[in-house]
Write an enzyme that holds these catalytic residues in place. Structure first.
Site, PDB file in Angstrom:
ATOM      1  N   LYS A  71       0.803  -1.232   0.000  1.00  0.00           N
ATOM      2  CA  LYS A  71       0.000   0.000   0.000  1.00  0.00           C
ATOM      3  C   LYS A  71       0.837   1.283   0.000  1.00  0.00           C
ATOM      4  CE  LYS A  71      -4.276  -1.341   2.357  1.00  0.00           C
ATOM      5  NZ  LYS A  71      -5.123  -0.976   3.497  1.00  0.00           N
ATOM      6  N   GLY A 131      -6.085   4.346  18.622  1.00  0.00           N
ATOM      7  CA  GLY A 131      -5.319   3.642  17.598  1.00  0.00           C
ATOM      8  C   GLY A 131      -4.424   4.563  16.797  1.00  0.00           C
TER       9      GLY A 131
HETATM   10  P1  NAD Z   1      -1.864  -2.103  12.821  1.00  0.00           P
HETATM   11  O1  NAD Z   1      -0.964  -3.219  13.174  1.00  0.00           O
HETATM   12  O2  NAD Z   1      -1.479  -1.146  11.736  1.00  0.00           O
HETATM   13  O3  NAD Z   1      -2.144  -1.226  14.146  1.00  0.00           O
HETATM   14  C1  NAD Z   1      -2.461  -1.857  15.360  1.00  0.00           C
HETATM   15  C2  NAD Z   1      -2.941  -0.821  16.357  1.00  0.00           C
HETATM   16  O4  NAD Z   1      -3.425  -1.523  17.517  1.00  0.00           O
HETATM   17  C3  NAD Z   1      -1.841   0.126  16.853  1.00  0.00           C
HETATM   18  O5  NAD Z   1      -2.388   1.415  17.079  1.00  0.00           O
HETATM   19  C4  NAD Z   1      -1.438  -0.503  18.194  1.00  0.00           C
HETATM   20  O6  NAD Z   1      -0.903   0.440  19.098  1.00  0.00           O
HETATM   21  C5  NAD Z   1      -2.787  -1.000  18.668  1.00  0.00           C
HETATM   22  N1  NAD Z   1      -2.714  -2.052  19.660  1.00  0.00           N
HETATM   23  C6  NAD Z   1      -2.229  -3.308  19.487  1.00  0.00           C
HETATM   24  N2  NAD Z   1      -2.363  -4.004  20.642  1.00  0.00           N
HETATM   25  C7  NAD Z   1      -2.954  -3.161  21.537  1.00  0.00           C
HETATM   26  C8  NAD Z   1      -3.363  -3.262  22.901  1.00  0.00           C
HETATM   27  N3  NAD Z   1      -3.195  -4.414  23.572  1.00  0.00           N
HETATM   28  N4  NAD Z   1      -3.945  -2.195  23.495  1.00  0.00           N
HETATM   29  C9  NAD Z   1      -4.127  -1.037  22.813  1.00  0.00           C
HETATM   30  N5  NAD Z   1      -3.770  -0.869  21.543  1.00  0.00           N
HETATM   31  C10 NAD Z   1      -3.184  -1.915  20.905  1.00  0.00           C
HETATM   32  O7  NAD Z   1      -3.251  -2.767  12.515  1.00  0.00           O
HETATM   33  P2  NAD Z   1      -4.444  -2.214  11.589  1.00  0.00           P
HETATM   34  O8  NAD Z   1      -4.203  -2.627  10.192  1.00  0.00           O
HETATM   35  O9  NAD Z   1      -4.682  -0.785  11.895  1.00  0.00           O
HETATM   36  O10 NAD Z   1      -5.659  -3.108  12.125  1.00  0.00           O
HETATM   37  C11 NAD Z   1      -6.209  -2.892  13.407  1.00  0.00           C
HETATM   38  C12 NAD Z   1      -7.536  -3.657  13.479  1.00  0.00           C
HETATM   39  O11 NAD Z   1      -8.409  -3.109  12.496  1.00  0.00           O
HETATM   40  C13 NAD Z   1      -7.404  -5.148  13.141  1.00  0.00           C
HETATM   41  O12 NAD Z   1      -8.314  -5.857  13.969  1.00  0.00           O
HETATM   42  C14 NAD Z   1      -7.840  -5.233  11.692  1.00  0.00           C
HETATM   43  O13 NAD Z   1      -8.419  -6.492  11.358  1.00  0.00           O
HETATM   44  C15 NAD Z   1      -8.917  -4.152  11.681  1.00  0.00           C
HETATM   45  N6  NAD Z   1      -9.147  -3.558  10.363  1.00  0.00           N
HETATM   46  C16 NAD Z   1     -10.429  -3.495   9.939  1.00  0.00           C
HETATM   47  C17 NAD Z   1     -10.723  -2.925   8.723  1.00  0.00           C
HETATM   48  C18 NAD Z   1     -12.145  -2.889   8.277  1.00  0.00           C
HETATM   49  O14 NAD Z   1     -12.394  -2.655   7.096  1.00  0.00           O
HETATM   50  N7  NAD Z   1     -13.105  -3.079   9.177  1.00  0.00           N
HETATM   51  C19 NAD Z   1      -9.700  -2.394   7.917  1.00  0.00           C
HETATM   52  C20 NAD Z   1      -8.388  -2.459   8.391  1.00  0.00           C
HETATM   53  C21 NAD Z   1      -8.120  -3.051   9.622  1.00  0.00           C
END
Ligand code: NAD
Length: 288
Positions: A71, A131
């Site tokens: 990306k 986040g």
């Molecule tokens: P990422 O790895 O880029 O970011 C992870 C985030 O979670 C970071 O901000 C980190 O600090 C935080 N985090 C991790 N463990 C934590 C904890 N124990 N306590 C507090 N914060 C914590 O991941 P991402 O790509 O942003 O994905 C995050 C979530 O969003 C995942 O569950 C993913 O499946 C979901 N997601 C959903 C969609 C959708 O279309 N609904 C799209 C993208 C991602």
């Protein structure tokens, strides 16, 4: 429709892509609307991104989606970028118009549309959001561009924190009408104070996703007021602990599966100018 000599190709690039629901979702929708397009998925590693996009340009594909880990690398391969893609620093949808490749990011737009479909408009609202990763950045930037009044971002002081600081700087520089502040997620007093003053709380962390599915960032259930809307990006499980407890307390809830559906629908609209048959797609391809 049968593939023929005029069929135009669209595709997904990234790695892995074998599990992706995108080919089924888009091909069903093309067929349903009688569009002469076909959609495939190609496993492309990050370092192959530029070469792959050069090939797609040569093949004159109609457009393509980009998933991890390509990306960010795709940014510099586009001729133009939407404001959201530029500020988020990642492209998930590329549209080819007469050889000009425009990169978009529909993740945040999908979140906004999901809110709208649940009867919540973000314009002029205050949001507390947790986040600082990929999903959070897309939502924070897009919400600011789409007119959210105030954003209180909470993030762990982990490797993603610098990302949140950069997001705040970008919003301040590009969307001065939006008030944005960043807080440490460990500061629970401030966390609950900001939620108490917000119209919507959004979880954009991994908390709630398997194997953290027994956790919710809102541990104090008194934070759930009936006039607080609660949204989650996590869609695995479909109903997270956060969403379940917020619904029980009478909040309007917006689960994460709709963001996934609508980011695809927003890309479909960019490719075709038409609305994806979202309700059918949701029932056929997004049931747990
Ligand atoms: P990422 O790895 O880029 O970011 C992870 C985030 O979670 C970071 O901000 C980190 O600090 C935080 N985090 C991790 N463990 C934590 C904890 N124990 N306590 C507090 N914060 C914590 O991941 P991402 O790509 O942003 O994905 C995050 C979530 O969003 C995942 O569950 C993913 O499946 C979901 N997601 C959903 C969609 C959708 O279309 N609904 C799209 C993208 C991602």
């Amino acid at each position: 429709m049968e593939i023929n000599g005029h069929t135009q190709m669209l595709c997904l690039i990234g790695s892995p892509v074998g599990h992706s629901g995108s080919p089924a979702m888009y091909n069903y929708s093309f067929n349903r609307l009688g569009l002469d397009y076909a959609y495939l998925a190609f496993d492309i590693k990050e370092e192959e991104t530029a070469e792959a996009i050069k090939a797609l340009r040569l093949l004159n594909v109609k457009g393509f989606n980009i998933t991890m880990p390509c990306k960010t690398a795709a940014l510099s391969c586009c001729d133009r970028l939407s404001k959201a893609a530029e500020l988020i620093g990642a492209v998930n949808t590329v549209v080819n118009e007469n050889g000009i490749l425009t990169g978009h990011n529909t993740d945040g737009l999908g979140w906004v549309r999901n809110c709208r479909e649940h009867g919540f408009e973000i314009q002029n609202k205050k949001m507390t959001i947790a986040g600082s990763g990929g999903a959070a950045t897309s939502i924070e930037i897009t919400a600011a561009l789409q007119g959210v009044r105030e954003l209180s971002i909470f993030a762990l002081k982990d490797s993603f924190f610098a990302n949140a600081q950069a997001t705040v700087e970008k919003i301040r520089a590009n969307v001065p009408d939006c008030t944005v502040n960043l807080f440490d997620l460990a500061d629970k007093d401030t966390f609950y104070r900001e939620i108490a003053d917000s119209d919507i709380f959004t979880n954009a962390t991994r908390v709630g996703m398997k194997p953290l599915d027994d956790q919710s960032l809102i541990e104090d259930r008194k934070a759930f007021r009936p006039d607080l809307t609660v949204s989650d990006v996590v869609y695995n499980p479909r109903v997270t602990k956060l969403i379940s407890e917020a619904a029980e307390a009478g909040c309007k809830t917006i689960p994460g599966i709709g963001m996934l559906l609508w980011q695809g629908a927003e890309a479909f609209h960019l490719y075709t100018g038409m609305e994806m048959p979202a309700a059918e797609v949701l029932e056929r391809y997004f049931a747990e």
